[in-house]
Design a protein around this motif. Structure first.
Motif, PDB file in Angstrom:
ATOM      1  N   THR A   1     129.799 -50.747 105.586  1.00 49.15           N
ATOM      2  CA  THR A   1     128.381 -50.848 105.618  1.00 49.15           C
ATOM      3  C   THR A   1     127.602 -51.574 106.587  1.00 49.15           C
ATOM      4  N   ASP A   2     126.504 -50.993 107.080  1.00 49.27           N
ATOM      5  CA  ASP A   2     125.692 -51.595 108.187  1.00 49.27           C
ATOM      6  C   ASP A   2     124.463 -52.221 107.607  1.00 49.27           C
ATOM      7  N   SER A   3     124.054 -51.853 106.290  1.00 44.83           N
ATOM      8  CA  SER A   3     122.922 -52.615 105.300  1.00 44.83           C
ATOM      9  C   SER A   3     123.524 -52.467 103.896  1.00 44.83           C
ATOM     10  N   ILE A   4     122.877 -53.409 103.303  1.00 41.21           N
ATOM     11  CA  ILE A   4     122.898 -53.526 101.811  1.00 41.21           C
ATOM     12  C   ILE A   4     121.464 -53.334 101.037  1.00 41.21           C
ATOM     13  N   LEU A   5     121.627 -52.624  99.989  1.00 41.58           N
ATOM     14  CA  LEU A   5     120.315 -52.224  99.082  1.00 41.58           C
ATOM     15  C   LEU A   5     120.650 -53.022  97.981  1.00 41.58           C
ATOM     16  N   GLU A   6     119.917 -54.083  97.700  1.00 38.69           N
ATOM     17  CA  GLU A   6     120.242 -54.986  96.421  1.00 38.69           C
ATOM     18  C   GLU A   6     119.186 -54.525  95.432  1.00 38.69           C
ATOM     19  N   ILE A   7     119.646 -53.615  94.244  1.00 35.13           N
ATOM     20  CA  ILE A   7     118.630 -53.654  93.254  1.00 35.13           C
ATOM     21  C   ILE A   7     118.877 -54.527  92.075  1.00 35.13           C
ATOM     22  N   ALA A   8     117.668 -55.239  91.835  1.00 37.20           N
ATOM     23  CA  ALA A   8     117.864 -56.436  90.745  1.00 37.20           C
ATOM     24  C   ALA A   8     116.464 -56.685  90.360  1.00 37.20           C
ATOM     25  N   ARG A   9     116.345 -57.025  89.317  1.00 32.75           N
ATOM     26  CA  ARG A   9     114.927 -57.681  88.616  1.00 32.75           C
ATOM     27  C   ARG A   9     113.699 -56.387  88.969  1.00 32.75           C
ATOM     28  N   GLY A  10     114.076 -55.162  88.746  1.00 35.66           N
ATOM     29  CA  GLY A  10     113.160 -54.170  89.010  1.00 35.66           C
ATOM     30  C   GLY A  10     112.726 -53.940  90.435  1.00 35.66           C
ATOM     31  N   THR A  11     113.343 -54.603  91.410  1.00 34.66           N
ATOM     32  CA  THR A  11     112.991 -54.165  92.823  1.00 34.66           C
ATOM     33  C   THR A  11     114.099 -54.070  93.526  1.00 34.66           C
ATOM     34  N   VAL A  12     114.026 -53.248  94.750  1.00 38.19           N
ATOM     35  CA  VAL A  12     114.962 -53.231  95.675  1.00 38.19           C
ATOM     36  C   VAL A  12     114.725 -53.757  97.048  1.00 38.19           C
ATOM     37  N   THR A  13     115.613 -54.664  97.589  1.00 36.63           N
ATOM     38  CA  THR A  13     115.647 -55.243  98.823  1.00 36.63           C
ATOM     39  C   THR A  13     116.774 -54.942  99.573  1.00 36.63           C
ATOM     40  N   ARG A  14     116.482 -54.670 100.974  1.00 30.37           N
ATOM     41  CA  ARG A  14     117.160 -54.513 101.950  1.00 30.37           C
ATOM     42  C   ARG A  14     117.860 -55.555 102.962  1.00 30.37           C
ATOM     43  N   TYR A  15     119.161 -55.767 102.981  1.00 30.27           N
ATOM     44  CA  TYR A  15     119.622 -56.628 103.785  1.00 30.27           C
ATOM     45  C   TYR A  15     120.498 -56.111 104.782  1.00 30.27           C
ATOM     46  N   ARG A  16     120.216 -56.439 106.340  1.00 23.88           N
ATOM     47  CA  ARG A  16     121.026 -55.879 107.360  1.00 23.88           C
ATOM     48  C   ARG A  16     122.386 -56.431 107.512  1.00 23.88           C
ATOM     49  N   GLY A  17     123.478 -55.693 107.988  1.00 18.61           N
ATOM     50  CA  GLY A  17     124.840 -56.132 107.815  1.00 18.61           C
ATOM     51  C   GLY A  17     125.626 -55.641 106.726  1.00 18.61           C
ATOM     52  N   ASN A  18     126.902 -56.315 106.696  1.00 22.09           N
ATOM     53  CA  ASN A  18     127.656 -55.775 105.616  1.00 22.09           C
ATOM     54  C   ASN A  18     127.453 -56.764 104.473  1.00 22.09           C
ATOM     55  N   TYR A  19     128.462 -56.679 103.373  1.00 21.67           N
ATOM     56  CA  TYR A  19     128.270 -57.315 102.150  1.00 21.67           C
ATOM     57  C   TYR A  19     128.480 -58.870 102.092  1.00 21.67           C
ATOM     58  N   ASP A  20     129.163 -59.381 103.261  1.00 24.93           N
ATOM     59  CA  ASP A  20     129.246 -60.626 103.601  1.00 24.93           C
ATOM     60  C   ASP A  20     128.066 -61.229 104.261  1.00 24.93           C
ATOM     61  N   ASP A  21     127.410 -60.396 105.136  1.00 26.38           N
ATOM     62  CA  ASP A  21     126.094 -61.017 105.755  1.00 26.38           C
ATOM     63  C   ASP A  21     124.820 -60.873 104.681  1.00 26.38           C
ATOM     64  N   TYR A  22     125.190 -59.898 103.755  1.00 27.03           N
ATOM     65  CA  TYR A  22     124.111 -60.021 102.627  1.00 27.03           C
ATOM     66  C   TYR A  22     124.099 -61.055 101.708  1.00 27.03           C
ATOM     67  N   VAL A  23     125.421 -61.639 101.376  1.00 29.62           N
ATOM     68  CA  VAL A  23     125.532 -62.805 100.696  1.00 29.62           C
ATOM     69  C   VAL A  23     125.074 -63.956 101.447  1.00 29.62           C
ATOM     70  N   ARG A  24     125.388 -64.140 102.586  1.00 30.25           N
ATOM     71  CA  ARG A  24     124.915 -65.257 103.341  1.00 30.25           C
ATOM     72  C   ARG A  24     123.508 -65.347 103.547  1.00 30.25           C
ATOM     73  N   GLU A  25     122.820 -64.225 103.732  1.00 29.81           N
ATOM     74  CA  GLU A  25     121.002 -63.901 104.028  1.00 29.81           C
ATOM     75  C   GLU A  25     120.616 -64.326 102.611  1.00 29.81           C
ATOM     76  N   LYS A  26     121.041 -63.850 101.516  1.00 30.76           N
ATOM     77  CA  LYS A  26     120.345 -64.064 100.260  1.00 30.76           C
ATOM     78  C   LYS A  26     120.435 -65.485  99.967  1.00 30.76           C
ATOM     79  N   ALA A  27     121.521 -66.217 100.150  1.00 25.36           N
ATOM     80  CA  ALA A  27     121.559 -67.570  99.979  1.00 25.36           C
ATOM     81  C   ALA A  27     120.583 -68.139 100.765  1.00 25.36           C
ATOM     82  N   ALA A  28     120.546 -67.998 102.132  1.00 27.41           N
ATOM     83  CA  ALA A  28     119.549 -68.530 102.941  1.00 27.41           C
ATOM     84  C   ALA A  28     118.110 -68.219 102.363  1.00 27.41           C
ATOM     85  N   ARG A  29     117.799 -67.165 101.725  1.00 33.14           N
ATOM     86  CA  ARG A  29     116.497 -67.031 101.238  1.00 33.14           C
ATOM     87  C   ARG A  29     116.236 -67.932 100.129  1.00 33.14           C
TER      88      ARG A  29
END
Length: 213
Positions: free
Chosen positions: A185-213
């Protein structure tokens, strides 16, 4: 190629998601993640026209071809395994596609002796592999894959992962396989709590960015 604008879907009195918007361009590789029950498979259904959103719209580029692999089951008739793999190829070019189909079937761990076997005699997992081969032979502009690694052993999974890395079209996949998502993957769409958020990068990048937010 695909534009989703402010779609909303309610099921059994519960809003699964609302205000969902994203774009998918040709060649993109996107993982769709989120907790069970968040609406991932429902969203796939709306993209495929299986039901309509309660609000918003799904717009496809004219002429774009889409191939879908469901999570659990897919129909099979009286065709052989090889005929199933070639079932979306026109008769005019089927002879050219046959070597490709056999190569893909072998990659997915089918033996030569399986090619002429009636597909309906296979177990559910092997039927799904045959349908996966059909999609790879068909080579649509967008692959929609719902947990595509569920029915694969490790050797087949690694072959499939390597094959997708060279796939010319776009891919949108639901998967719980972290390594598979990281590789593709080059980006991740997270669907949670009724919304979708896009994160750039692969799954590990998504985990890091989500934690930083």
């Amino acid at each position: 190629m695909l534009s989703v604008s402010n779609i909303e879907k309610t099921y059994a009195g519960r809003t699964l998601f609302a205000g969902v918007s994203f774009h998918l361009q040709r060649g993109e590789r996107i993982g769709l993640v989120g907790p069970n029950g968040a609406g991932k498979t429902t969203l796939f259904g709306l993209l495929l026209g299986d039901g309509t959103p309660d609000a918003g719209q799904v717009m496809w580029e004219k002429g774009a071809s889409v191939g879908f692999l469901p999570q659990e089951s897919a129909p099979v008739g009286n065709e052989t395994v090889l005929e199933l793999a070639l079932s979306h190829v026109s008769e005019a070019v089927r002879w050219e596609a046959e070597p490709k189909a056999k190569k893909i079937l072998r990659g997915l761990a089918f033996r030569q002796s399986d090619f002429d076997r009636a597909a309906k005699t296979l177990s559910g997992g092997w039927v799904m592999r045959a349908h996966l081969a059909r999609l790879l032979v068909q080579e649509p502009d967008l692959l929609l894959l719902d947990e595509p690694t569920n029915h694969l052993d490790l050797e087949s999974l690694l072959w499939f992962q390597d094959y997708l890395q060279g796939y010319p079209g776009a891919i949108l996949m639901i998967s719980h396989d972290r390594e598979f998502l990281n590789a593709l993957t080059d980006s991740i769409l997270e669907i949670a709590r009724g919304t979708v958020t896009r994160y750039r990068g692969n799954y590990d990048d998504y985990v890091r960015e989500k934690a930083a937010r």
